[in-house]
Motif scaffolding. Structure first.
Motif, short mmCIF file in Angstrom:
data_model
loop_
_atom_site.label_atom_id
_atom_site.label_comp_id
_atom_site.label_asym_id
_atom_site.label_seq_id
_atom_site.Cartn_x
_atom_site.Cartn_y
_atom_site.Cartn_z
N LEU A 104 0.99 -70.11 -64.87
CA LEU A 104 1.47 -69.83 -63.52
C LEU A 104 2.77 -70.59 -63.26
N ILE A 105 2.83 -71.84 -63.69
CA ILE A 105 4.05 -72.63 -63.55
C ILE A 105 5.20 -71.96 -64.30
N ASP A 106 4.94 -71.48 -65.51
CA ASP A 106 5.97 -70.78 -66.29
C ASP A 106 6.49 -69.56 -65.53
N ILE A 127 6.38 -68.99 -62.25
CA ILE A 127 7.12 -69.44 -61.06
C ILE A 127 8.52 -69.90 -61.46
N ALA A 128 8.60 -70.67 -62.52
CA ALA A 128 9.89 -71.17 -63.00
C ALA A 128 10.83 -70.02 -63.35
N ASP A 129 10.31 -69.02 -64.04
CA ASP A 129 11.14 -67.87 -64.44
C ASP A 129 11.61 -67.07 -63.24
N GLU A 130 10.67 -66.74 -62.34
CA GLU A 130 11.01 -65.86 -61.22
C GLU A 130 11.85 -66.54 -60.14
N ALA A 131 11.68 -67.86 -59.97
CA ALA A 131 12.42 -68.57 -58.93
C ALA A 131 13.63 -69.31 -59.51
N ASP A 132 13.88 -69.15 -60.79
CA ASP A 132 14.99 -69.80 -61.47
C ASP A 132 14.96 -71.32 -61.25
N LEU A 133 13.79 -71.89 -61.53
CA LEU A 133 13.58 -73.34 -61.41
C LEU A 133 13.22 -73.90 -62.78
N SER A 134 13.32 -75.21 -62.92
CA SER A 134 12.82 -75.83 -64.13
C SER A 134 11.29 -75.82 -64.07
N LYS A 135 10.64 -75.96 -65.21
CA LYS A 135 9.17 -75.99 -65.22
C LYS A 135 8.66 -77.19 -64.44
N GLY A 146 6.25 -76.90 -61.28
CA GLY A 146 4.97 -77.62 -61.28
C GLY A 146 4.81 -78.45 -60.03
N ARG A 147 5.88 -79.15 -59.64
CA ARG A 147 5.82 -79.95 -58.40
C ARG A 147 5.62 -79.06 -57.19
N ALA A 148 6.29 -77.91 -57.17
CA ALA A 148 6.15 -76.97 -56.04
C ALA A 148 4.72 -76.44 -55.95
N LEU A 149 4.15 -76.08 -57.09
CA LEU A 149 2.77 -75.58 -57.09
C LEU A 149 1.80 -76.67 -56.65
N ASP A 150 1.98 -77.89 -57.17
CA ASP A 150 1.11 -79.00 -56.77
C ASP A 150 1.22 -79.28 -55.28
N ALA A 151 2.45 -79.21 -54.74
CA ALA A 151 2.66 -79.44 -53.32
C ALA A 151 1.99 -78.35 -52.48
#
Length: 107
Positions: A23-25, A27-35, A39-44
């Motif tokens: 899921l983190i992967d 999110i990172a791909d679709e939102a153009d973020l680092s993994k 990961g921090r966004a998902l945890d938050a």
């Protein structure tokens, strides 16, 4: 349920399950973020939902669904080893109600 049925259900679900790192992967791909940032966004997000539910509130994500706290009534159960009746206390349980857009996507 026969052995063939169990295998069929397992194969049916295979490939459709996503764990946290996958899921983190995504999110990172679709939102153009680092993994790490994903990961921090998902945890938050999970933390914020948990905190709101702990306070007895609800979290509504329009189009996705609503997380809320349900109540499970006290009941009598059975000890599987002895068959003796046991009292099970009432409990608060987290629940999720899917929104219309999510339901439409699944169907």
């Amino acid at each position: 349920m026969g052995e063939d049925t169990v295998v069929a259900h397992t194969e049916e679900r295979k490939g459709t399950s996503v764990n946290k790192s996958e899921l983190i992967d995504q999110i990172a791909d679709e939102a153009d973020l680092s993994k790490a940032a994903a990961g921090r966004a998902l945890d938050a997000t999970i933390g914020a939902v948990s905190k709101a539910l702990k306070k007895g509130g609800t979290v509504t994500l329009v189009g996705f669904g609503t997380f809320y706290v349900g109540k499970r009534a006290a009941r009598t159960g059975r000890n599987p080893r002895t068959g003796a009746a046991i009292k099970i206390k009432s409990a608060k349980v987290p629940k999720f109600r899917a929104g219309k857009a999510l339901k439409d996507t699944v169907n």
